[in-house]
Each structure stands twice: as C-alpha cells, then as structure tokens.
Design a protein around this motif. Structure first.
Motif, PDB file in Angstrom:
ATOM      1  N   UNK A   1       0.636   3.585  -2.586  1.00 48.73           N
ATOM      2  CA  UNK A   1      -0.358   3.130  -3.565  1.00 48.73           C
ATOM      3  C   UNK A   1       0.332   2.545  -4.807  1.00 48.73           C
ATOM      4  N   UNK A   2       1.396   3.192  -5.256  1.00 47.00           N
ATOM      5  CA  UNK A   2       2.154   2.694  -6.412  1.00 47.00           C
ATOM      6  C   UNK A   2       2.825   1.362  -6.078  1.00 47.00           C
ATOM      7  N   UNK A   3       3.362   1.245  -4.875  1.00 45.80           N
ATOM      8  CA  UNK A   3       3.973  -0.012  -4.432  1.00 45.80           C
ATOM      9  C   UNK A   3       2.928  -1.124  -4.441  1.00 45.80           C
ATOM     10  N   UNK A   4       1.784  -0.867  -3.820  1.00 50.29           N
ATOM     11  CA  UNK A   4       0.716  -1.874  -3.736  1.00 50.29           C
ATOM     12  C   UNK A   4       0.248  -2.320  -5.124  1.00 50.29           C
ATOM     13  N   UNK A   5       0.193  -1.399  -6.064  1.00 47.56           N
ATOM     14  CA  UNK A   5      -0.236  -1.738  -7.419  1.00 47.56           C
ATOM     15  C   UNK A   5       0.768  -2.647  -8.122  1.00 47.56           C
TER      16      UNK A   5
END
Length: 99
Positions: free
Chosen positions: A30-34
């Motif tokens: 999720x952090x990567x995608x953000x």
C-alpha cells in the motif's frame, strides 16, 4: 513492521523495520502504491528488516516491476538472512542491491 517514507526530489526511500510477512506485506505494498505516482526511483532501506517471507518477496518483485517502468528499484542494507532468502528465490539476479 514500521515504514518511514522520505522523498528527495523524485527519489523515494522507504525505510522498513521489523518483519515483512503475510501480515505486514500488504501494508508495505500500500505504501509502495501510494508513492509510485510521485517517484521516478524507489529505494527500500531494509537494514532494519530481520525477517522476510514469500509475501515480502512478492511485494519486492511487484515493486520492481512497477518501478522498472521508471528509473528502477534499489534494495539497500540487506542483512545476511534477508539476502539469503532473496538469493534462494533466484530474484537476486534481477534486483539492484546495494550494500
């Protein structure tokens, strides 16, 4: 697991501490995608990671594929056990790893 993200220009560094496993890998993804939309290059500082499971490897490979479209993904600070897991999976050949 704790993730700290810093942006320097178009380079994003995700500093990860703890375990990357089935429970925590979705949080990392999720952090990567953000950050993908704002980063041209991504660095994972894994010096604080003491364990990585297949779910963590999957997140790294996913991140590599997404960032390959830009200026890439770099793994930094792997301890011996994390480095061994990445080597055993065969992904060490395709990933950029710095000391």
């Amino acid at each position: 697991m704790k993730i700290t993200t810093t942006n320097s220009g178009k380079v994003c560094t995700l500093t990860v501490e703890g375990r990357i496993d089935t429970l925590t890998a979705p949080e990392m993804e999720k952090e990567v995608m953000a950050n993908i939309p704002v980063c041209d290059k991504m660095i994972f500082d894994l010096s604080g990671v003491d364990y990585i499971s297949s779910a963590g490897i999957r997140t790294i490979v996913f991140s590599h594929r997404e960032m390959e479209k830009k200026n890439g993904l770099v793994l930094r600070g792997l301890n011996k056990s994390v480095d061994d897991v990445i080597a055993m999976t065969g992904f060490k050949k395709m990933l950029t790893i710095e000391a």
